[in-house]
Design an enzyme around this catalytic site. Structure first.
Site, short mmCIF file in Angstrom:
data_model
loop_
_atom_site.label_atom_id
_atom_site.label_comp_id
_atom_site.label_asym_id
_atom_site.label_seq_id
_atom_site.Cartn_x
_atom_site.Cartn_y
_atom_site.Cartn_z
N LYS A 169 0.83 -1.22 0.00
CA LYS A 169 0.00 0.00 0.00
C LYS A 169 0.86 1.27 0.00
CE LYS A 169 -2.28 -1.10 3.83
NZ LYS A 169 -1.69 -2.41 4.21
N ARG A 218 -10.00 0.12 8.29
CA ARG A 218 -9.55 -1.22 8.65
C ARG A 218 -10.65 -2.03 9.31
NH1 ARG A 218 -3.73 0.19 8.96
NH2 ARG A 218 -2.54 -1.70 9.23
N ARG A 272 11.47 -5.47 5.72
CA ARG A 272 11.27 -4.06 6.11
C ARG A 272 11.72 -3.85 7.56
NH1 ARG A 272 5.34 -1.64 5.64
NH2 ARG A 272 5.05 -2.79 7.57
N ARG A 289 11.14 -0.98 12.02
CA ARG A 289 9.81 -0.76 12.59
C ARG A 289 9.55 -1.77 13.69
NH1 ARG A 289 4.67 0.24 8.68
NH2 ARG A 289 3.67 -1.01 10.28
N ARG A 314 -0.78 -9.26 13.44
CA ARG A 314 -1.36 -8.26 12.51
C ARG A 314 -2.06 -8.96 11.35
NH1 ARG A 314 3.92 -5.46 11.27
NH2 ARG A 314 2.79 -4.15 9.80
P1 AMP Z 1 0.29 0.39 9.16
O1 AMP Z 1 1.46 1.31 9.05
O2 AMP Z 1 -0.87 0.81 8.29
O3 AMP Z 1 0.67 -1.06 8.97
O4 AMP Z 1 -0.25 0.50 10.66
C1 AMP Z 1 0.54 0.13 11.77
C2 AMP Z 1 -0.33 -0.04 13.00
O5 AMP Z 1 -1.00 1.20 13.30
C3 AMP Z 1 -1.46 -1.06 12.88
O6 AMP Z 1 -1.01 -2.39 13.14
C4 AMP Z 1 -2.44 -0.54 13.92
O7 AMP Z 1 -2.02 -0.88 15.22
C5 AMP Z 1 -2.32 0.97 13.76
N1 AMP Z 1 -3.28 1.49 12.76
C6 AMP Z 1 -2.98 2.09 11.57
N2 AMP Z 1 -4.10 2.44 10.92
C7 AMP Z 1 -5.14 2.05 11.69
C8 AMP Z 1 -6.56 2.10 11.56
N3 AMP Z 1 -7.14 2.62 10.47
N4 AMP Z 1 -7.31 1.60 12.58
C9 AMP Z 1 -6.74 1.09 13.67
N5 AMP Z 1 -5.43 0.98 13.86
C10 AMP Z 1 -4.61 1.45 12.88
#
Ligand code: AMP
Length: 189
Positions: A14, A89, A128, A134, A145
């Site tokens: 993404k 999400r 990554r 991260r 996740r």
């Molecule tokens: P990402 O960078 O999109 O993989 O997001 C990393 C983490 O941030 C996720 O595993 C969630 O803990 C939190 N997170 C990001 N976006 C959302 C969302 N829309 N709703 C809830 N948690 C989120």
């Protein structure tokens, strides 16, 4: 104005596709994960709350995410369009996004599902983790996740199909070909 939801499991590409779309179309980009990581870095109260969920591989509560999203959206628009990356999400988040945009006379033009098989997702995320450090890109948290993705997020595929907005793109293989497929969807809107 074209608002797009770029959708997929962790590691589906993404962020990579969003960066390419920003460069080609001049869209604005909202990555809710990036927003939360910036809050963590700044040591804000929101950041401290977010960190607890992120480190466990869990989702931040919907009400909090929806509030954050609306304020970031308003800070970027008016504009050519926004790419929503990592949001929605959950089904309540998708409903809230639809309502928030409708209140502004806007809508989602397309949801693009980036699909890659689980072994590829795992390999990309572990890589990554090594390159970017991260904290949630370790095997244990990645597994959590992915499980959260399957139970809470994947039902959005049917939700967006029912809205007539779902588009599928195979997101493994040659990067340029994946991006070309994403562009085909956007150019057809
Ligand atoms: P990402 O960078 O999109 O993989 O997001 C990393 C983490 O941030 C996720 O595993 C969630 O803990 C939190 N997170 C990001 N976006 C959302 C969302 N829309 N709703 C809830 N948690 C989120």
């Amino acid at each position: 104005m074209k608002n797009l939801v770029i959708f997929g499991a962790p590691g589906s590409g993404k962020g990579t596709q969003s960066d390419l779309l920003v460069a080609k179309y001049g869209f604005r980009h909202i990555s809710t994960g990036d927003v939360l990581r910036a809050e963590i870095k700044q040591g804000t109260e929101l950041g401290r709350t977010a960190q607890q969920f992120i480190d466990k591989g869990q989702l931040i509560p919907d009400e909090l995410m929806i509030e954050i999203l609306a304020s970031v959206y308003d800070s970027l628009c008016p504009c050519e369009g926004v790419i929503f990356d990592g949001f929605p999400r959950t089904i309540p988040q998708a409903e809230a996004l639809k309502k928030m945009l409708a209140e502004r006379g806007h809508s989602v033009a397309a949801m693009i599902e980036l699909y890659a098989p689980e072994d590829i997702l795992m390999a990309r995320l572990l890589n990554r983790g090594k390159e970017q450090g991260r904290s949630d890109d370790n095997e244990e948290t990645i597994n959590k996740r992915l499980a959260v993705y399957h139970t809470q997020t994947a039902p959005l595929i049917d939700w967006y199909k029912a809205e007539g907005l779902h588009h599928y793109v195979k997101s493994y293989g040659v990067l340029e070909e994946i991006f070309a497929d994403v562009c085909k969807v956007i150019d057809s809107l």
